[in-house]
Every structure is written in C-alpha cells, then in structure tokens.
Design an enzyme around this catalytic site. Structure first.
Site, PDB file in Angstrom:
ATOM      1  N   ASN A 178      63.451   1.511  37.457  1.00  0.00           N
ATOM      2  CA  ASN A 178      62.738   1.425  38.312  1.00  0.00           C
ATOM      3  C   ASN A 178      61.219   3.278  38.286  1.00  0.00           C
ATOM      4  O   ASN A 178      61.318   3.526  38.132  1.00  0.00           O
ATOM      5  CB  ASN A 178      63.767   3.090  39.251  1.00  0.00           C
ATOM      6  CG  ASN A 178      63.655   2.937  40.313  1.00  0.00           C
ATOM      7  OD1 ASN A 178      62.857   2.181  41.083  1.00  0.00           O
ATOM      8  ND2 ASN A 178      63.901   3.854  40.729  1.00  0.00           N
ATOM      9  N   LYS A 218      59.471   3.373  40.343  1.00  0.00           N
ATOM     10  CA  LYS A 218      59.205   4.472  41.926  1.00  0.00           C
ATOM     11  C   LYS A 218      57.825   3.743  41.962  1.00  0.00           C
ATOM     12  O   LYS A 218      57.070   2.396  41.723  1.00  0.00           O
ATOM     13  CB  LYS A 218      59.274   5.333  41.742  1.00  0.00           C
ATOM     14  CG  LYS A 218      60.716   5.646  41.056  1.00  0.00           C
ATOM     15  CD  LYS A 218      60.753   7.096  40.384  1.00  0.00           C
ATOM     16  CE  LYS A 218      62.023   7.250  40.355  1.00  0.00           C
ATOM     17  NZ  LYS A 218      62.571   8.985  40.429  1.00  0.00           N
ATOM     18  N   HIS A 274      68.807   4.648  46.998  1.00  0.00           N
ATOM     19  CA  HIS A 274      68.615   5.925  46.277  1.00  0.00           C
ATOM     20  C   HIS A 274      68.319   7.337  46.392  1.00  0.00           C
ATOM     21  O   HIS A 274      67.591   6.980  47.966  1.00  0.00           O
ATOM     22  CB  HIS A 274      67.023   5.017  45.946  1.00  0.00           C
ATOM     23  CG  HIS A 274      66.634   6.252  44.362  1.00  0.00           C
ATOM     24  ND1 HIS A 274      65.344   7.495  44.726  1.00  0.00           N
ATOM     25  CD2 HIS A 274      66.368   5.909  43.011  1.00  0.00           C
ATOM     26  CE1 HIS A 274      65.506   7.816  43.180  1.00  0.00           C
ATOM     27  NE2 HIS A 274      66.129   7.400  42.259  1.00  0.00           N
ATOM     28  N   GLU A 309      65.677   8.866  46.484  1.00  0.00           N
ATOM     29  CA  GLU A 309      64.614   9.655  47.516  1.00  0.00           C
ATOM     30  C   GLU A 309      64.147   9.542  48.701  1.00  0.00           C
ATOM     31  O   GLU A 309      63.771   9.044  49.610  1.00  0.00           O
ATOM     32  CB  GLU A 309      63.668   9.312  46.326  1.00  0.00           C
ATOM     33  CG  GLU A 309      62.981  10.337  45.194  1.00  0.00           C
ATOM     34  CD  GLU A 309      62.702   9.611  43.744  1.00  0.00           C
ATOM     35  OE1 GLU A 309      62.695   8.548  44.092  1.00  0.00           O
ATOM     36  OE2 GLU A 309      62.737  10.429  42.627  1.00  0.00           O
ATOM     37  N   GLU A 341      73.619   9.460  40.426  1.00  0.00           N
ATOM     38  CA  GLU A 341      72.653   9.668  40.283  1.00  0.00           C
ATOM     39  C   GLU A 341      72.750  11.513  40.940  1.00  0.00           C
ATOM     40  O   GLU A 341      72.012  11.673  41.736  1.00  0.00           O
ATOM     41  CB  GLU A 341      71.395   9.100  40.415  1.00  0.00           C
ATOM     42  CG  GLU A 341      70.877   7.496  39.324  1.00  0.00           C
ATOM     43  CD  GLU A 341      69.225   7.571  40.199  1.00  0.00           C
ATOM     44  OE1 GLU A 341      69.174   7.319  38.835  1.00  0.00           O
ATOM     45  OE2 GLU A 341      69.373   7.563  41.227  1.00  0.00           O
ATOM     46  N   GLY A 371      63.892  13.771  37.240  1.00  0.00           N
ATOM     47  CA  GLY A 371      62.572  14.074  37.270  1.00  0.00           C
ATOM     48  C   GLY A 371      62.759  15.491  37.212  1.00  0.00           C
ATOM     49  O   GLY A 371      61.632  15.641  37.099  1.00  0.00           O
ATOM     50  N   SER A 382      66.995  11.374  34.177  1.00  0.00           N
ATOM     51  CA  SER A 382      66.415  12.388  32.911  1.00  0.00           C
ATOM     52  C   SER A 382      67.078  11.762  31.848  1.00  0.00           C
ATOM     53  O   SER A 382      67.015  12.329  30.947  1.00  0.00           O
ATOM     54  CB  SER A 382      66.352  13.574  32.829  1.00  0.00           C
ATOM     55  OG  SER A 382      65.533  14.409  33.760  1.00  0.00           O
TER      56      SER A 382
HETATM   57  P1  PGA Z   1      64.514  10.041  36.500  1.00  0.00           P
HETATM   58  O1  PGA Z   1      64.518   9.117  37.494  1.00  0.00           O
HETATM   59  O2  PGA Z   1      64.763   9.492  34.703  1.00  0.00           O
HETATM   60  O3  PGA Z   1      62.802  10.033  36.297  1.00  0.00           O
HETATM   61  O4  PGA Z   1      64.897  10.599  36.853  1.00  0.00           O
HETATM   62  C1  PGA Z   1      65.514   8.668  38.116  1.00  0.00           C
HETATM   63  C2  PGA Z   1      65.868   8.326  39.237  1.00  0.00           C
HETATM   64  O5  PGA Z   1      65.070   8.801  39.741  1.00  0.00           O
HETATM   65  O6  PGA Z   1      66.374   6.637  38.943  1.00  0.00           O
END
Ligand code: PGA
Length: 251
Positions: A11, A13, A97, A99, A169, A175, A215
């Site tokens: 992903n 983003k 997601h 976010e 998640e 992140g 992560s």
């Molecule tokens: P990350 O993000 O691997 O940077 O923690 C995962 C995601 O948001 O899908």
C-alpha cells in the site's frame, strides 16, 4: 488443514508520482519473478495506476486502488467509482483503511456500501479492520473488531463473502515501527475467523484470507507468516522500496 494462498499487498498510500512508480517496477518485477507461493498486489495512488499497470502487465502482480466510492457514477467531486477502477486496470481495492476511518469519515456503514459496490464490479475488496491503542489497552479489541465485522461485512451474501480478503491492522502498529507480536496477531486473526464462522459457516471461515498489517518489514515477515492464522501482509512503508518489498514477498 487450511490451504489458503498467501497475499502480500503493498500500500503506497500518497507516495510516488508516475516516473517513480515506473522506476520501482523496473526493479521490483524481476525480483519477484519466481514468487509463485503467494499472490502479489501493488496499491499505488490513483495517478500512478496506469504507469504501474503497464509495467506489471503479463506478470502475476495484481493492481489495487486504495479507496472507492459506492455509486457507479454521479455528481461526487473528487471521488472515483468501482467501474472506473476496473477501467484503470484494477482487480483489487483496499476498503476501510484506518487512515480513512480516522481522518476521512469512513464508517462501518460506508465500508459496507463500498464492499458491495466493489464486488458488483468483480473487484476483490481488501477490507481493513483494527483497534486503536486505547481500545486495546481497555480490553475492547474483540468488541471493536466484532462491531467492524458486523457493520462492514455481515450483510454480505455467503458467495459475496467468499470473495473478500480481510486485513487486521492494529492502528497502534501502523507506521510506528511497533509490530504486533506474531502470537498476538494470530490470536486476533482467530477472533475474526470466529466471527466469520458464526455468520457464514465453517467453510467460509476456513477459506477467508486474513492479512496482518502494521510495520511489516523484511526482518519480521517470516515470523508473522509462520503463524497458520496469518495469510499474508498489508505493507505500507516497507513497500516503497523495491528491495524491501521484494524481500517481504519472498519471505
Ligand atoms: P506500515 O503501514 O507498514 O507503514 O505500518 C501499513 C498500512 O497502513 O497498511
């Protein structure tokens, strides 16, 4: 024993313009050419879908969008519909997601509408769920996941449900460099699989692919993937570099 093909999704983003996406693919595609142990999916931003689509044509790599609107078309400035994503070459779409849930008003109700719309166009929805830190610390993880499952997915028909992928998640792991331990992730995946079993039956639950996200890096992917409950990874930061994402795919 369950026999689920793993899925590794990158992903991106809101990163990479078209030229950067092309540069990534030129390096990445050869690095994963022998990877037939898993499905591989790239989710670039909308503006790079075409560039990525061109470079992965004829490979086993699938193309995903990061969001979708539930209407087919209409006066919805700034939105993109499922038929448009199909037209742009997508086979998958990430929905719900964290976010989007945290910052753009995504709710279980909009998740459900988006999942239905994606399925109607034969896209595979990758449906994200997960708790925030306060919810985990208050012992409310199961309740939150149950609510997200019910609200987002319980209204699907069994054939519809059989076509989705879920991603767990934990929001506190996205992140932040804090990965859930493989044991904790596996335990939480089995809560989701139980919810699927109760609503859609044994076969649906056994067939459901549940990815872990938060992560995931080249150095922790193997331990996560060793858990039978973990059917793949949704990777953010570490999917932006061809070497690190290829290392994850080739776990
Ligand atoms: P990350 O993000 O691997 O940077 O923690 C995962 C995601 O948001 O899908």
């Amino acid at each position: 024993m369950a026999n689920r093909t793993p899925v590794i999704v990158g992903n991106w983003k809101m990163f990479k313009i078209g030229a950067e996406a092309t540069e990534f693919d030129l390096k990445f595609v050869p690095l994963v050419k022998d990877a037939d142990h898993c499905d591989i999916v790239l989710a670039p931003p909308l503006t790079a879908l075409e560039a990525v689509g061109r470079k992965i044509e004829g490979t086993r790599i699938g193309l995903a969008a990061q969001n979708v609107h539930w209407d087919q078309e209409g006066a919805q400035t700034g939105e993109v519909s499922a038929p448009m994503l199909v037209d742009a070459g997508c086979q998958y779409v990430i929905i719900g997601h964290s976010e989007r849930r945290q910052f753009y008003g995504e709710t279980d109700e909009t998740v459900q509408k988006k999942v239905k719309a994606a399925l109607a166009e034969m896209l595979t929805p990758i449906v994200c769920v997960g708790e925030v830190l306060e919810e985990r610390e208050a012992g409310r993880t199961e309740q939150v996941l149950q609510r997200q499952f019910e609200g987002g997915l319980a209204a699907l028909t069994p054939p519809e449900f059989s076509r989705i992928i879920m991603a767990y998640e934990p929001v506190w792991a996205i992140g932040t460099g804090k990965t859930a331990t493989p044991e904790l992730a596996a335990e939480t995946h089995s809560l989701l699989r139980d919810a699927a079993r109760k609503r859609f039956g044994d076969q649906a639950a056994e067939g459901l692919r549940i990815l872990y996200g938060g992560s995931v890096k080249p150095d922790n992917v193997a331990r996560l993937m060793a858990e039978e409950e973990i059917d793949g990874a949704l990777v953010g930061g570490a999917s932006l570099k061809p070497d690190s994402f290829a290392a994850i795919v080739n776990f």
